[in-house]
Write an enzyme that holds these catalytic residues in place. Sequence first.
Site, PDB file in Angstrom:
ATOM      1  N   ILE A 112      -0.857   3.353  -1.799  1.00  0.00           N
ATOM      2  CA  ILE A 112      -0.771   4.935  -1.361  1.00  0.00           C
ATOM      3  C   ILE A 112       0.591   5.395  -1.967  1.00  0.00           C
ATOM      4  O   ILE A 112       1.507   4.699  -1.936  1.00  0.00           O
ATOM      5  CB  ILE A 112      -0.674   4.749   0.142  1.00  0.00           C
ATOM      6  CG1 ILE A 112      -0.573   6.558   0.676  1.00  0.00           C
ATOM      7  CG2 ILE A 112       0.413   4.189   0.706  1.00  0.00           C
ATOM      8  CD1 ILE A 112      -0.663   6.638   2.070  1.00  0.00           C
ATOM      9  N   SER A 113       0.432   6.493  -2.632  1.00  0.00           N
ATOM     10  CA  SER A 113       1.857   6.855  -3.653  1.00  0.00           C
ATOM     11  C   SER A 113       2.660   7.017  -2.373  1.00  0.00           C
ATOM     12  O   SER A 113       2.426   7.842  -1.385  1.00  0.00           O
ATOM     13  CB  SER A 113       1.367   8.377  -4.334  1.00  0.00           C
ATOM     14  OG  SER A 113       0.433   7.680  -5.291  1.00  0.00           O
TER      15      SER A 113
END
Length: 269
Positions: A112-113
Amino acid sequence: MSSRDSAAPKFPLRLDRLTGTPGAAPASVLRPQRPLHDAAVARSRAAVPAGLGLDSHGVRERLLERLRAEGLVDPRVLAAMRAVPRHAFVDTALANQAYEDTSLPIGLGQTISKPSVVARMIELMLAPHAPQSRLRLLEIGTGCGYQAAVLAQLSRQVVSIERLKPLHDKARGNLAALRLDNLRLVYGDGRLGHAPNAPYDGIIAAAGGHDIPPAWTEQLAPGGRLVAPMHDGGEGGQVLVVIDRLADGSLRRSMHEAVRFVPLKSGID
């Protein structure tokens, strides 16, 4: 277990009452295990995960303050990120890190960025559009579903594509509680985009390759903008690439800051 074991006393012992002993002291002072019991309670309270407070207003506001300090100014993006509970999209063991500005693993070699990268890419994508625009958006790489949920706060319709079936299923589960009627999840090859719902006012990719697939620019509406990581020709480096489709149909490209994303791959798995 033997009968002898089953008859063994259970600990901690609790001496609540003394009987048949004249002049015995009050029971409250005859609890030799009480200090141990109190210590155990204190330890259990100290071990309560901080994640239990992740729904609080203050936790998310602190993240937004950090994003503002890094230069995020679009109130649309700030409001969208405030609305989405990031901790609901990461594994329980990592929930305490959900509102730190860091990427986190979500399985299958994917992440997840960082919130700052999510915010920056969305802000770039929205820049050409008026605040009240009703946008149609395409996301390449659903992952755990977090960015798709943020995009859904900003658009009339979002189509999000994921090539890894376990992640597609995970995102569907993560997003179910949010009841986002304007979000459609597609299991498929992101390099092909999604022609049935094209053209899109904005396209955003969460994986980077050595090129921008032609299908993406073909599915970009006039006045629309595409934001994606792409290799910069250096030693494995990536930069954000912005492509605008002008009113006459031509394309304009610009390069922005360095980023690091997982590789863009073809096919489904």
